[in-house]
Design a protein around this motif. Sequence first.
Motif, PDB file in Angstrom:
ATOM      1  N   ARG A 169       0.828  -1.208   0.000  1.00 20.06           N
ATOM      2  CA  ARG A 169       0.000   0.000   0.000  1.00 20.06           C
ATOM      3  C   ARG A 169       0.861   1.256   0.000  1.00 20.06           C
ATOM      4  O   ARG A 169       0.594   2.207  -0.755  1.00 20.06           O
ATOM      5  CB  ARG A 169      -0.923  -0.010   1.220  1.00 20.06           C
ATOM      6  CG  ARG A 169      -1.876   1.166   1.281  1.00 20.06           C
ATOM      7  CD  ARG A 169      -2.753   1.080   2.521  1.00 20.06           C
ATOM      8  NE  ARG A 169      -3.546  -0.144   2.511  1.00 20.06           N
ATOM      9  CZ  ARG A 169      -4.381  -0.479   3.487  1.00 20.06           C
ATOM     10  NH1 ARG A 169      -4.508   0.307   4.560  1.00 20.06           N
ATOM     11  NH2 ARG A 169      -5.070  -1.597   3.423  1.00 20.06           N
ATOM     12  N   LEU A 205       2.615   1.649  -3.418  1.00 20.11           N
ATOM     13  CA  LEU A 205       1.682   2.070  -4.475  1.00 20.11           C
ATOM     14  C   LEU A 205       1.358   3.558  -4.357  1.00 20.11           C
ATOM     15  O   LEU A 205       1.244   4.266  -5.372  1.00 20.11           O
ATOM     16  CB  LEU A 205       0.400   1.233  -4.406  1.00 20.11           C
ATOM     17  CG  LEU A 205       0.477  -0.197  -4.970  1.00 20.11           C
ATOM     18  CD1 LEU A 205      -0.801  -0.957  -4.663  1.00 20.11           C
ATOM     19  CD2 LEU A 205       0.725  -0.152  -6.482  1.00 20.11           C
ATOM     20  N   LYS A 206       1.198   4.039  -3.134  1.00 21.03           N
ATOM     21  CA  LYS A 206       0.952   5.472  -2.954  1.00 21.03           C
ATOM     22  C   LYS A 206       2.158   6.295  -3.409  1.00 21.03           C
ATOM     23  O   LYS A 206       2.000   7.327  -4.083  1.00 21.03           O
ATOM     24  CB  LYS A 206       0.635   5.772  -1.493  1.00 21.03           C
ATOM     25  CG  LYS A 206      -0.727   5.277  -1.042  1.00 21.03           C
ATOM     26  CD  LYS A 206      -0.989   5.643   0.406  1.00 21.03           C
ATOM     27  CE  LYS A 206      -2.364   5.197   0.849  1.00 21.03           C
ATOM     28  NZ  LYS A 206      -2.608   5.563   2.278  1.00 21.03           N
ATOM     29  N   LYS A 207       3.357   5.832  -3.069  1.00 24.27           N
ATOM     30  CA  LYS A 207       4.554   6.544  -3.504  1.00 24.27           C
ATOM     31  C   LYS A 207       4.689   6.546  -5.021  1.00 24.27           C
ATOM     32  O   LYS A 207       5.032   7.566  -5.631  1.00 24.27           O
ATOM     33  CB  LYS A 207       5.782   5.902  -2.853  1.00 24.27           C
ATOM     34  CG  LYS A 207       5.873   6.136  -1.355  1.00 24.27           C
ATOM     35  CD  LYS A 207       6.931   5.256  -0.713  1.00 24.27           C
ATOM     36  CE  LYS A 207       8.306   5.549  -1.269  1.00 24.27           C
ATOM     37  NZ  LYS A 207       9.355   4.739  -0.585  1.00 24.27           N
ATOM     38  N   LEU A 208       4.396   5.408  -5.641  1.00 23.79           N
ATOM     39  CA  LEU A 208       4.459   5.348  -7.103  1.00 23.79           C
ATOM     40  C   LEU A 208       3.411   6.253  -7.738  1.00 23.79           C
ATOM     41  O   LEU A 208       3.669   6.902  -8.764  1.00 23.79           O
ATOM     42  CB  LEU A 208       4.258   3.898  -7.572  1.00 23.79           C
ATOM     43  CG  LEU A 208       5.419   2.937  -7.337  1.00 23.79           C
ATOM     44  CD1 LEU A 208       5.002   1.505  -7.674  1.00 23.79           C
ATOM     45  CD2 LEU A 208       6.625   3.340  -8.180  1.00 23.79           C
ATOM     46  N   ASN A 209       2.244   6.311  -7.142  1.00 27.52           N
ATOM     47  CA  ASN A 209       1.200   7.187  -7.681  1.00 27.52           C
ATOM     48  C   ASN A 209       1.632   8.649  -7.630  1.00 27.52           C
ATOM     49  O   ASN A 209       1.438   9.409  -8.594  1.00 27.52           O
ATOM     50  CB  ASN A 209      -0.095   6.970  -6.906  1.00 27.52           C
ATOM     51  CG  ASN A 209      -1.283   7.659  -7.547  1.00 27.52           C
ATOM     52  OD1 ASN A 209      -1.278   7.917  -8.753  1.00 27.52           O
ATOM     53  ND2 ASN A 209      -2.291   7.950  -6.752  1.00 27.52           N
ATOM     54  N   HIS A 210       2.231   9.062  -6.515  1.00 23.43           N
ATOM     55  CA  HIS A 210       2.726  10.437  -6.405  1.00 23.43           C
ATOM     56  C   HIS A 210       3.855  10.698  -7.406  1.00 23.43           C
ATOM     57  O   HIS A 210       3.907  11.770  -8.053  1.00 23.43           O
ATOM     58  CB  HIS A 210       3.210  10.713  -4.985  1.00 23.43           C
ATOM     59  CG  HIS A 210       2.106  10.678  -3.977  1.00 23.43           C
ATOM     60  ND1 HIS A 210       2.340  10.531  -2.621  1.00 23.43           N
ATOM     61  CD2 HIS A 210       0.758  10.774  -4.114  1.00 23.43           C
ATOM     62  CE1 HIS A 210       1.184  10.533  -1.976  1.00 23.43           C
ATOM     63  NE2 HIS A 210       0.215  10.675  -2.864  1.00 23.43           N
ATOM     64  N   ILE A 239       4.381   9.194 -10.283  1.00 25.24           N
ATOM     65  CA  ILE A 239       3.828   9.251 -11.643  1.00 25.24           C
ATOM     66  C   ILE A 239       3.174  10.599 -11.892  1.00 25.24           C
ATOM     67  O   ILE A 239       3.318  11.208 -12.973  1.00 25.24           O
ATOM     68  CB  ILE A 239       2.838   8.091 -11.851  1.00 25.24           C
ATOM     69  CG1 ILE A 239       3.596   6.758 -11.950  1.00 25.24           C
ATOM     70  CG2 ILE A 239       2.001   8.301 -13.107  1.00 25.24           C
ATOM     71  CD1 ILE A 239       2.696   5.547 -11.987  1.00 25.24           C
ATOM     72  N   THR A 240       2.437  11.090 -10.906  1.00 22.36           N
ATOM     73  CA  THR A 240       1.793  12.407 -11.071  1.00 22.36           C
ATOM     74  C   THR A 240       2.835  13.512 -11.253  1.00 22.36           C
ATOM     75  O   THR A 240       2.707  14.373 -12.148  1.00 22.36           O
ATOM     76  CB  THR A 240       0.908  12.704  -9.849  1.00 22.36           C
ATOM     77  OG1 THR A 240      -0.042  11.655  -9.682  1.00 22.36           O
ATOM     78  CG2 THR A 240       0.176  14.025 -10.034  1.00 22.36           C
ATOM     79  N   PHE A 255       5.308   3.014 -14.231  1.00 21.44           N
ATOM     80  CA  PHE A 255       4.094   2.244 -14.545  1.00 21.44           C
ATOM     81  C   PHE A 255       4.366   0.737 -14.494  1.00 21.44           C
ATOM     82  O   PHE A 255       3.499  -0.049 -14.083  1.00 21.44           O
ATOM     83  CB  PHE A 255       3.564   2.634 -15.922  1.00 21.44           C
ATOM     84  CG  PHE A 255       2.676   3.843 -15.900  1.00 21.44           C
ATOM     85  CD1 PHE A 255       1.445   3.803 -15.266  1.00 21.44           C
ATOM     86  CD2 PHE A 255       3.071   5.027 -16.507  1.00 21.44           C
ATOM     87  CE1 PHE A 255       0.616   4.920 -15.248  1.00 21.44           C
ATOM     88  CE2 PHE A 255       2.259   6.150 -16.487  1.00 21.44           C
ATOM     89  CZ  PHE A 255       1.029   6.097 -15.851  1.00 21.44           C
ATOM     90  N   MET A 280       4.305  -0.174 -10.850  1.00 24.30           N
ATOM     91  CA  MET A 280       2.930  -0.179 -10.337  1.00 24.30           C
ATOM     92  C   MET A 280       2.169  -1.402 -10.851  1.00 24.30           C
ATOM     93  O   MET A 280       1.419  -2.055 -10.089  1.00 24.30           O
ATOM     94  CB  MET A 280       2.213   1.114 -10.733  1.00 24.30           C
ATOM     95  CG  MET A 280       0.763   1.170 -10.267  1.00 24.30           C
ATOM     96  SD  MET A 280      -0.008   2.766 -10.562  1.00 24.30           S
ATOM     97  CE  MET A 280       0.715   3.707  -9.215  1.00 24.30           C
ATOM     98  N   HIS A 281       2.351  -1.713 -12.123  1.00 21.22           N
ATOM     99  CA  HIS A 281       1.697  -2.892 -12.680  1.00 21.22           C
ATOM    100  C   HIS A 281       2.178  -4.166 -11.992  1.00 21.22           C
ATOM    101  O   HIS A 281       1.387  -5.096 -11.729  1.00 21.22           O
ATOM    102  CB  HIS A 281       1.976  -2.955 -14.193  1.00 21.22           C
ATOM    103  CG  HIS A 281       1.199  -4.025 -14.895  1.00 21.22           C
ATOM    104  ND1 HIS A 281       1.755  -5.237 -15.219  1.00 21.22           N
ATOM    105  CD2 HIS A 281      -0.089  -4.062 -15.332  1.00 21.22           C
ATOM    106  CE1 HIS A 281       0.840  -5.986 -15.839  1.00 21.22           C
ATOM    107  NE2 HIS A 281      -0.277  -5.298 -15.909  1.00 21.22           N
TER     108      HIS A 281
END
Length: 218
Positions: A75, A78-83, A85-86, A116, A119-120
């Motif tokens: 979790r 994934l949050k770090k990767l989402n940030h 990527i943004t 990505f 994340m995938h």
Amino acid sequence: MSDTAQVSSLPLPPMQYVTLFSEDNIKRGRTPKPPPPITDGYSMFGNPFHNDDPVIRPLESQNIRRLYPNNYDHRRELKKLNHSITASFLDLVDICIRNPESEMRAAKIDDLTLLFIHMHHLVNEFRPHQARETLRVMMEQQKRQRLEIAERFRRHYDKACELVQQAVNSIPEPVESNIKLLIDVERVQPSDGRVANQTPEESCSEEDRLMCQIIDSL
């Protein structure tokens, strides 16, 4: 060579291959044979695979640089990767606005691609858990359906028992006749065969015999 072997050996397009499985060919046994099982490696979507590969292959086996440690929280990563990527996407938009021909644009695209992929990969690591959870939900649903069916059967059984009991209670009691036959069966029918074989004289009592003798003597 048989017709089946001839058909299966022909290189055909996919749609034309499907037409070979017609009802007529199925009845005559002329459908192509299934391909033999793969015992070595195979290629899927341009990537090589082997039968002994794990379900989720590690990033190192795919020649991909790992961005997070081996021991990690899904979790949190994934949050770090989402940030990331943004932020990388905003940087890419800024580069495209300021200098679209810059070499930084290709580097930023490579960074986004790597993010990505990670994340995938993290999402795919949840697939076994998702499969187990899906199976658990399906089993709970089947259990609930079976319990509901059993409950409906029980209600129908109770209703049937109630209807049968009502039908039994509604049967009228047999009415006893007020007229009773006052017949002595033992006097009408002899109790054994000896009485039936007796003569009239033997069947008379001693008093009756004496009365008959007195009357005869008069």
